[in-house]
Write a protein that holds these residues in place. Structure first.
Motif, PDB file in Angstrom:
ATOM      1  N   ASP A  96       0.768  -1.072  -0.056  1.00 39.39           N
ATOM      2  CA  ASP A  96      -0.148   0.187   0.128  1.00 39.39           C
ATOM      3  C   ASP A  96       0.844   1.286  -0.156  1.00 39.39           C
ATOM      4  O   ASP A  96       0.546   2.373   0.058  1.00 39.39           O
ATOM      5  CB  ASP A  96      -0.928   0.153   1.120  1.00 39.39           C
ATOM      6  CG  ASP A  96      -0.362  -0.167   2.409  1.00 39.39           C
ATOM      7  OD1 ASP A  96       1.003  -0.164   2.665  1.00 39.39           O
ATOM      8  OD2 ASP A  96      -0.886  -0.287   3.485  1.00 39.39           O
ATOM      9  N   ASP A 124       4.169   6.328   7.154  1.00 37.06           N
ATOM     10  CA  ASP A 124       3.098   6.660   6.390  1.00 37.06           C
ATOM     11  C   ASP A 124       3.606   7.994   5.557  1.00 37.06           C
ATOM     12  O   ASP A 124       3.503   8.857   5.983  1.00 37.06           O
ATOM     13  CB  ASP A 124       1.683   6.895   6.933  1.00 37.06           C
ATOM     14  CG  ASP A 124       0.563   7.030   5.940  1.00 37.06           C
ATOM     15  OD1 ASP A 124       0.778   7.570   4.917  1.00 37.06           O
ATOM     16  OD2 ASP A 124      -0.428   7.003   6.328  1.00 37.06           O
ATOM     17  N   THR A 133       3.532  -0.775  15.506  1.00 36.18           N
ATOM     18  CA  THR A 133       2.667  -1.836  14.991  1.00 36.18           C
ATOM     19  C   THR A 133       3.111  -2.875  15.842  1.00 36.18           C
ATOM     20  O   THR A 133       3.928  -3.124  16.777  1.00 36.18           O
ATOM     21  CB  THR A 133       2.963  -2.066  13.292  1.00 36.18           C
ATOM     22  OG1 THR A 133       1.857  -2.987  12.842  1.00 36.18           O
ATOM     23  CG2 THR A 133       4.430  -2.695  13.168  1.00 36.18           C
ATOM     24  N   ASP A 150       0.846 -11.863  -1.613  1.00 36.45           N
ATOM     25  CA  ASP A 150      -0.377 -11.425  -1.095  1.00 36.45           C
ATOM     26  C   ASP A 150      -0.133 -10.153  -0.197  1.00 36.45           C
ATOM     27  O   ASP A 150      -1.278  -9.776   0.546  1.00 36.45           O
ATOM     28  CB  ASP A 150      -0.899 -12.389  -0.241  1.00 36.45           C
ATOM     29  CG  ASP A 150      -0.031 -13.140   0.862  1.00 36.45           C
ATOM     30  OD1 ASP A 150       0.842 -12.465   1.187  1.00 36.45           O
ATOM     31  OD2 ASP A 150      -0.482 -14.072   1.500  1.00 36.45           O
ATOM     32  N   GLY A 151       0.998  -9.543  -0.151  1.00 42.66           N
ATOM     33  CA  GLY A 151       1.198  -8.240   0.612  1.00 42.66           C
ATOM     34  C   GLY A 151       1.814  -8.632   1.988  1.00 42.66           C
ATOM     35  O   GLY A 151       2.178  -7.453   2.554  1.00 42.66           O
ATOM     36  N   ARG A 152       1.607  -9.852   2.313  1.00 46.94           N
ATOM     37  CA  ARG A 152       2.402 -10.140   3.648  1.00 46.94           C
ATOM     38  C   ARG A 152       3.855  -9.734   3.526  1.00 46.94           C
ATOM     39  O   ARG A 152       4.325 -10.049   2.525  1.00 46.94           O
ATOM     40  CB  ARG A 152       1.857 -11.386   4.404  1.00 46.94           C
ATOM     41  CG  ARG A 152       0.241 -11.611   4.750  1.00 46.94           C
ATOM     42  CD  ARG A 152       0.005 -12.812   5.097  1.00 46.94           C
ATOM     43  NE  ARG A 152       0.238 -14.050   4.212  1.00 46.94           N
ATOM     44  CZ  ARG A 152       0.663 -15.119   4.710  1.00 46.94           C
ATOM     45  NH1 ARG A 152       0.498 -15.417   6.048  1.00 46.94           N
ATOM     46  NH2 ARG A 152       0.856 -15.952   3.662  1.00 46.94           N
ATOM     47  N   ASP A 177       1.370  -9.338   8.614  1.00 51.48           N
ATOM     48  CA  ASP A 177       0.094  -9.081   7.992  1.00 51.48           C
ATOM     49  C   ASP A 177      -0.315  -7.465   8.338  1.00 51.48           C
ATOM     50  O   ASP A 177      -0.433  -7.173   9.372  1.00 51.48           O
ATOM     51  CB  ASP A 177      -1.109  -9.795   8.546  1.00 51.48           C
ATOM     52  CG  ASP A 177      -2.424  -9.590   7.794  1.00 51.48           C
ATOM     53  OD1 ASP A 177      -2.471  -8.586   7.076  1.00 51.48           O
ATOM     54  OD2 ASP A 177      -3.337 -10.333   7.829  1.00 51.48           O
ATOM     55  N   PRO A 178       0.239  -6.777   7.241  1.00 49.29           N
ATOM     56  CA  PRO A 178      -0.172  -5.242   7.071  1.00 49.29           C
ATOM     57  C   PRO A 178      -1.588  -4.843   7.593  1.00 49.29           C
ATOM     58  O   PRO A 178      -1.889  -3.695   8.202  1.00 49.29           O
ATOM     59  CB  PRO A 178      -0.032  -4.612   5.680  1.00 49.29           C
ATOM     60  CG  PRO A 178       1.167  -5.697   5.545  1.00 49.29           C
ATOM     61  CD  PRO A 178       0.604  -7.064   5.812  1.00 49.29           C
ATOM     62  N   ALA A 179      -2.512  -5.659   7.329  1.00 43.10           N
ATOM     63  CA  ALA A 179      -4.146  -5.535   7.518  1.00 43.10           C
ATOM     64  C   ALA A 179      -4.326  -5.463   8.933  1.00 43.10           C
ATOM     65  O   ALA A 179      -5.082  -4.832   9.445  1.00 43.10           O
ATOM     66  CB  ALA A 179      -4.812  -6.637   6.782  1.00 43.10           C
ATOM     67  N   THR A 180      -3.807  -6.374   9.696  1.00 41.98           N
ATOM     68  CA  THR A 180      -3.914  -6.432  11.154  1.00 41.98           C
ATOM     69  C   THR A 180      -2.816  -5.984  12.022  1.00 41.98           C
ATOM     70  O   THR A 180      -3.001  -5.761  13.281  1.00 41.98           O
ATOM     71  CB  THR A 180      -4.179  -8.053  11.469  1.00 41.98           C
ATOM     72  OG1 THR A 180      -2.973  -8.653  11.321  1.00 41.98           O
ATOM     73  CG2 THR A 180      -5.475  -8.478  10.815  1.00 41.98           C
TER      74      THR A 180
END
Length: 397
Positions: A96, A124, A133, A150-152, A177-180
């Protein structure tokens, strides 16, 4: 009749564009620094700027400084500092566009008993700030970090204290995992403990680890020839073909045809042909994922360790700088280009300042930025304090 046009009063000639294969000086870093970890240096961002964070000074103290290079202006700009000073960490661009800083050594230099950190933080570009994080399950430094399809992010190996007087390599691996913001250990450990190793995402989505090092005594390290492949779908590690020579402080690059080229590295001692080599490797090897085997590739013009390798848009590979592991005293200015199709090396212009353990990244326009690095150390300095540079240069391919 001459077609030359004279300049109007007050007008100055336009600067000529740098010739291909040459280096030009860029703005200086806020302070001298170097990056001994191959994945802790420079990360190109989506807006064309380049982020650099952490590193170490001439006394090997970890830094928390973060800066942005603006290629259009040729200037370095300060940005928010890391919340934790880091060296021998990893700096990884997420899918991202954010950047993950993970692990490393923090604070003043602490010798072989110093433990790494498990903390991680994310930069960011929109806010130019860092946010903490999830922490890794294990403190580690000199590890690798690879963005999966998958981005991980897969983090592997590294080094940790073994006792108050020694270190050990790690065989553990975990996935971010960037999502979590959470880390999950892989289903099984690696086959071989290793640190300071390159990791390459292959075309089929698996990850190749090639060589690396293991501590063998107080401040002593041995290279490896062992390689293995991680399958994210199965969560398993599988041994693959060994390198022809043990290597540490080398580079591994995915070429356009899907093969991997390994260059240089420290490999003193007996070689696979029973000859003795006290210096850094000039040899190169090529890995074929289809067969899982390494084959000898064409050798570089000189042996080098702690160098950098950048794949150019032409598909050729630029190899820059480095030093010799028998002395670790002087950084090289030398650079050369490998053509994977012709299988040849061609010398190109050398850097203005010789350096090793520096940061390097390709810019949005195809030029290559190098920054910082060690210039002299060991017997090449009078007081045992490393000479570190803050200079930066740009290569025009």
């Amino acid at each position: 009749m001459s077609t030359h046009r004279s300049l109007a009063a007050g007008q100055t000639p336009a600067a000529a564009a740098p010739a291909a294969g040459t280096w030009t000086a860029a703005g200086a870093l806020p302070g001298p620094a170097y990056w001994a970890g191959a994945q802790s240096g420079a990360v190109p961002l989506a807006d064309g700027t380049v982020l650099m964070a952490g590193g170490e000074d001439h006394r090997r103290n970890a830094q928390d400084t973060a800066v942005l290079f603006d290629p259009a202006a040729g200037e370095w700009q300060p940005t928010s500092a890391l919340s934790v000073s880091r060296r021998l960490h990893t700096l990884t661009k997420l899918a991202d566009g954010r950047v993950l800083a993970a692990g490393g050594l923090s604070g003043p230099y602490g010798g072989v008993s110093q433990a790494g950190v498990a903390s991680a933080e994310v930069y960011d570009p929109a806010t130019r700030g860092w946010t903490a994080t999830g922490a890794m399950h294990e403190d580690r430094f000199a590890h690798s970090a690879t963005v999966l399809t998958d981005g991980r992010v897969l983090v592997t190996g590294g080094v940790a204290p073994r006792s108050a007087l020694s270190q050990k390599a790690l065989d553990s691996a975990e996935v971010y995992d960037p999502a979590t913001g959470e880390w999950t250990p892989t289903a099984e450990p690696m086959n071989d403990a290793r640190g300071g190793h390159p990791a390459v995402l292959l075309r089929n989505g698996t990850v190749l680890l090639a060589g690396g090092m293991v501590p063998i005594g107080r401040g002593l390290y041995a290279g490896q020839s062992f390689c293995e492949v991680y399958d994210p779908a199965a969560g398993t590690w599988t041994p693959t073909g060994d390198l022809g020579s043990v290597r540490k402080s080398h580079q591994a690059t995915l070429l356009r045809d899907g093969t991997v080229l390994v260059t240089g590295g420290d490999s003193p001692g007996l070689q696979d042909d029973w000859t003795y080599n006290p210096y850094s490797q000039w040899t190169a090897e090529r890995y074929d994922p289809a067969t899982g085997a390494w084959s000898a590739a064409e050798g570089m013009s000189t042996g080098r360790s702690h160098h950098r390798a950048v794949l150019l848009r032409s598909g050729r590979l630029l190899v820059i700088g480095g030093t010799d592991d028998s002395t670790f005293d002087v950084g090289y200015q030398n650079a050369e280009v490998y053509d994977p199709q012709a299988r040849t090396w061609t010398p190109t212009g050398g850097m203005v300042e010789g350096r090793w353990a520096f940061a390097a990244a390709e810019l949005a326009d195809g030029r290559v930025l190098v920054a910082g690095g060690l210039v002299r150390s060991g017997a090449a300095v009078p007081d045992n304090a490393d000479v570190v540079t803050g200079s930066t240069e740009i290569f025009t391919a």
